[in-house]
Design a protein around this motif. Sequence first.
Motif, PDB file in Angstrom:
ATOM      1  N   SER A 102       0.766  -1.172  -0.021  1.00 18.02           N
ATOM      2  CA  SER A 102       0.107  -0.018   0.118  1.00 18.02           C
ATOM      3  C   SER A 102       0.827   1.261   0.277  1.00 18.02           C
ATOM      4  N   GLU A 103       1.677   1.107   0.818  1.00 15.18           N
ATOM      5  CA  GLU A 103       2.854   2.388   0.846  1.00 15.18           C
ATOM      6  C   GLU A 103       3.617   2.588  -0.486  1.00 15.18           C
ATOM      7  N   LEU A 104       4.069   1.354  -0.883  1.00 15.78           N
ATOM      8  CA  LEU A 104       4.698   1.544  -2.214  1.00 15.78           C
ATOM      9  C   LEU A 104       3.832   2.239  -3.430  1.00 15.78           C
ATOM     10  N   PHE A 105       2.732   1.649  -3.366  1.00 19.25           N
ATOM     11  CA  PHE A 105       1.846   2.086  -4.460  1.00 19.25           C
ATOM     12  C   PHE A 105       1.543   3.538  -4.349  1.00 19.25           C
ATOM     13  N   ILE A 110       0.081   5.685  -7.225  1.00 18.43           N
ATOM     14  CA  ILE A 110      -0.871   4.553  -7.815  1.00 18.43           C
ATOM     15  C   ILE A 110      -2.157   4.330  -6.896  1.00 18.43           C
ATOM     16  N   PRO A 111      -3.323   4.925  -7.249  1.00 22.20           N
ATOM     17  CA  PRO A 111      -4.108   4.321  -6.208  1.00 22.20           C
ATOM     18  C   PRO A 111      -4.509   3.043  -6.106  1.00 22.20           C
ATOM     19  N   SER A 112      -4.827   2.286  -5.203  1.00 21.07           N
ATOM     20  CA  SER A 112      -5.130   1.043  -5.017  1.00 21.07           C
ATOM     21  C   SER A 112      -6.012   0.680  -3.638  1.00 21.07           C
ATOM     22  N   LEU A 113      -6.721  -0.458  -4.183  1.00 21.26           N
ATOM     23  CA  LEU A 113      -8.004  -1.005  -3.572  1.00 21.26           C
ATOM     24  C   LEU A 113      -7.689  -2.347  -2.916  1.00 21.26           C
ATOM     25  N   LYS A 141      -5.934   0.816 -11.427  1.00 20.28           N
ATOM     26  CA  LYS A 141      -6.564   1.181 -12.804  1.00 20.28           C
ATOM     27  C   LYS A 141      -5.646   0.516 -13.600  1.00 20.28           C
ATOM     28  N   LYS A 142      -6.362   0.200 -14.950  1.00 22.94           N
ATOM     29  CA  LYS A 142      -5.854  -0.601 -15.914  1.00 22.94           C
ATOM     30  C   LYS A 142      -4.556   0.141 -16.396  1.00 22.94           C
ATOM     31  N   ARG A 143      -4.606   1.248 -16.453  1.00 21.48           N
ATOM     32  CA  ARG A 143      -3.646   2.209 -16.902  1.00 21.48           C
ATOM     33  C   ARG A 143      -2.057   2.022 -16.311  1.00 21.48           C
ATOM     34  N   ASP A 144      -2.468   1.675 -15.061  1.00 21.62           N
ATOM     35  CA  ASP A 144      -1.228   1.380 -14.077  1.00 21.62           C
ATOM     36  C   ASP A 144      -0.673   0.034 -14.290  1.00 21.62           C
ATOM     37  N   ILE A 145      -1.282  -1.013 -14.795  1.00 28.58           N
ATOM     38  CA  ILE A 145      -0.641  -2.388 -14.746  1.00 28.58           C
ATOM     39  C   ILE A 145       1.074  -2.343 -15.126  1.00 28.58           C
ATOM     40  N   GLN A 146       1.317  -1.722 -16.080  1.00 25.81           N
ATOM     41  CA  GLN A 146       2.758  -1.840 -16.550  1.00 25.81           C
ATOM     42  C   GLN A 146       3.525  -1.148 -15.315  1.00 25.81           C
ATOM     43  N   LYS A 147       3.159   0.052 -14.911  1.00 25.80           N
ATOM     44  CA  LYS A 147       4.101   0.549 -13.593  1.00 25.80           C
ATOM     45  C   LYS A 147       3.935  -0.331 -12.466  1.00 25.80           C
ATOM     46  N   VAL A 148       3.023  -1.056 -12.137  1.00 24.58           N
ATOM     47  CA  VAL A 148       2.980  -1.684 -10.756  1.00 24.58           C
ATOM     48  C   VAL A 148       3.813  -2.938 -11.184  1.00 24.58           C
ATOM     49  N   GLU A 149       3.653  -3.613 -12.421  1.00 21.46           N
ATOM     50  CA  GLU A 149       4.512  -4.785 -12.550  1.00 21.46           C
ATOM     51  C   GLU A 149       6.109  -4.329 -12.623  1.00 21.46           C
ATOM     52  N   GLY A 150       6.407  -3.050 -12.639  1.00 22.29           N
ATOM     53  CA  GLY A 150       7.868  -2.706 -12.559  1.00 22.29           C
ATOM     54  C   GLY A 150       8.300  -2.706 -11.093  1.00 22.29           C
ATOM     55  N   LEU A 151       7.240  -2.065 -10.452  1.00 22.81           N
ATOM     56  CA  LEU A 151       7.630  -1.904  -8.796  1.00 22.81           C
ATOM     57  C   LEU A 151       7.602  -3.149  -8.363  1.00 22.81           C
ATOM     58  N   GLN A 200     -19.751  -3.789 -13.736  1.00 19.93           N
ATOM     59  CA  GLN A 200     -19.264  -3.324 -12.413  1.00 19.93           C
ATOM     60  C   GLN A 200     -19.084  -1.896 -12.376  1.00 19.93           C
ATOM     61  N   PRO A 201     -18.942  -1.431 -11.315  1.00 23.15           N
ATOM     62  CA  PRO A 201     -18.531   0.054 -11.099  1.00 23.15           C
ATOM     63  C   PRO A 201     -17.190   0.566 -11.430  1.00 23.15           C
ATOM     64  N   THR A 202     -16.985   1.676 -11.983  1.00 22.88           N
ATOM     65  CA  THR A 202     -15.702   2.068 -12.501  1.00 22.88           C
ATOM     66  C   THR A 202     -14.889   2.127 -11.302  1.00 22.88           C
ATOM     67  N   PHE A 203     -13.404   2.284 -11.433  1.00 24.08           N
ATOM     68  CA  PHE A 203     -12.322   2.310 -10.342  1.00 24.08           C
ATOM     69  C   PHE A 203     -12.749   3.729  -9.465  1.00 24.08           C
ATOM     70  N   SER A 204     -12.971   4.775 -10.395  1.00 21.82           N
ATOM     71  CA  SER A 204     -13.230   6.228  -9.722  1.00 21.82           C
ATOM     72  C   SER A 204     -14.324   5.931  -8.728  1.00 21.82           C
ATOM     73  N   GLU A 205     -15.477   5.300  -9.236  1.00 22.54           N
ATOM     74  CA  GLU A 205     -16.601   5.241  -8.452  1.00 22.54           C
ATOM     75  C   GLU A 205     -16.382   4.600  -7.141  1.00 22.54           C
ATOM     76  N   LEU A 206     -15.528   3.483  -7.070  1.00 20.01           N
ATOM     77  CA  LEU A 206     -15.206   2.675  -6.025  1.00 20.01           C
ATOM     78  C   LEU A 206     -14.085   3.619  -5.161  1.00 20.01           C
ATOM     79  N   TRP A 207     -13.444   4.157  -5.847  1.00 27.74           N
ATOM     80  CA  TRP A 207     -12.378   4.920  -5.110  1.00 27.74           C
ATOM     81  C   TRP A 207     -13.235   6.013  -4.210  1.00 27.74           C
ATOM     82  N   GLU A 208     -14.068   6.613  -4.987  1.00 32.36           N
ATOM     83  CA  GLU A 208     -15.161   7.721  -4.075  1.00 32.36           C
ATOM     84  C   GLU A 208     -15.721   7.234  -2.845  1.00 32.36           C
ATOM     85  N   ARG A 209     -15.918   5.893  -2.984  1.00 31.08           N
ATOM     86  CA  ARG A 209     -16.660   5.339  -1.954  1.00 31.08           C
ATOM     87  C   ARG A 209     -15.892   4.377  -0.881  1.00 31.08           C
ATOM     88  N   LYS A 210     -14.603   4.474  -1.093  1.00 32.79           N
ATOM     89  CA  LYS A 210     -13.605   3.531  -0.276  1.00 32.79           C
ATOM     90  C   LYS A 210     -13.593   4.058   1.212  1.00 32.79           C
TER      91      LYS A 210
END
Length: 392
Positions: A102-105, A110-113, A141-151, A200-210
Motif C-alpha cells: 500500500s505504501e509502495l503504490f 498509484i491508487p489501490s484498493l 486502474k488498468k493504465r497502471d498495470i505496467q507501472k505496478v509490474e515494474g515496482l 461493475q462500477p468504475t475504479f473512480s466510483e469505487l475510489w470515491e466510496r472507499k
Amino acid sequence: MNNKFELNLTSIPKELKLLLDLIQGNDGEYKHRNTDGWFTDINWDYFLKLAIHHRVYPLLYLELKAIESNLIPSQVLQTLQAYYQKNTFQMLHLSGEMERISELFAKNDIPSLFLKGPVIAYDLYGDISLRTSKDLDVLIKKRDIQKVEGLLFEKGYINTQETITQNDKKGRNYHIAYFHPHKKIEIEIHWRLHPYPINQPTFSELWERKRVSSFTSYPVSFLGREDLFLYLGVHGARHGWFRLRWLKDIDQMLKTKLNYRKINSFQKKYQYSYMIGQMFLLANCLLNTKAHKEIKLISERHSRKLAQLALLYIKKRTHSHVNGLKNLNNYHTRYLFILMPTSRKVLFILTLFYPSFKDEQTLPLPSYLHFLYFPLRPVLWIWRKTVKMIQL
C-alpha cells in the motif's frame, strides 16, 4: 422480504451439516445442547477435509474447543488447532506485506484498493485470525498495470502466470498473479472486480466510496461497505459458493449496518439481482442468516433455481476436492451461463471465443498476426482436445 426459504438439502452429508451448524456461531447455544446426538456417527476424517476445503477451520476450532464433549476426538482438535495457528501466522505475514505494498503504490501515485486479505478479515470478524487468505488481491486502474509490474519486479516478485495476452486483457482475464519466492507471498493485481461481461462500477466510483482501514499503521484503502457486500456476493456466485467461507462472510456483513437502498440500487444498475438473490437464499437456508426486510429480490423463482444449482455445485466441488475426481470445467461454464442475466448471455458466449495463452502455446504467432487467433480458436481447441485424447 420473506426470511425463511426452503431448498432441497437431502443430499448434504451429516458432516457438512455439522460444519454449517458450528459456523453459525449462535453465542454459545451449542454448549447447552445435548451434544451426544449431535456428534454421533460423524466421519471425522471427512469432517476435517471439509473444514480445510471450505476454509472455515479457524471458526470451527474455536467452536469445538468451547464444547465439552468426549465425542470429539482429541486428534480433531489438535489438527484444527495446528491449522488455526498456521493461519494466524500467515495472516500476520500478509498484513505486513499489505502495508508495504500500500505504501509502495501510494508513494508512486498509484491508487489501490485491497479486495480481500487481512483488511477484510478484520473488517468482517474483528480478528484477522478468524478468516483465511492465501494471497493479497489489489485493484488498480488498468493504465497502471505496467507501472505496478515494474515496482513488483523491483521488490523481488515474479510473474507466475502463463503469458497474459492483450486479447486476454480485453476478454476474460481481469488479473495477473505475482509471487515472491523468498517471502512466499502471492499478489493478484486486478484491473476489474470481475471478468467480462459482468457489469461493475468504475475504479473512480469505487475510489470515491472507499474506506481506510484502522487496523494498519500505514493507511490501507479498501472497498466501501456496500461495494464490498456486492463484490463478495458476486464473487461467491461466480464460483458457485464452493467455499462456504464466502457465504460466512456474507453472514457476517449482514450483522453490520448496511445501506440497503444503495444495495438495491446497485444490484439493479449492475444487473446483480439474480446472483444476490441466490446468495440470500443460500445464506438463509445453510446458515440461518436473516436478511433485512428492505432487500428486494427481483425474481425469487430464478434465484431459487440458481441457489439449488449452487448446492449441487458445492457438493460436486467438495466431492471432487476430497476424492480427487476430474475437474468440473464444463459444468462450471454451463453454471456461469445460467447465472448470467439474459442481456449478458450473448456477451458471455462471445468471451469464450477470445484467444488465450493456450492458443499461443499451441500455435505461436508474431504479435502482428495475433488477430488470426480469433478465427483459428475453434480449430486450435479441437486440436488440443484431440491430442489429449490420443495421450490418454
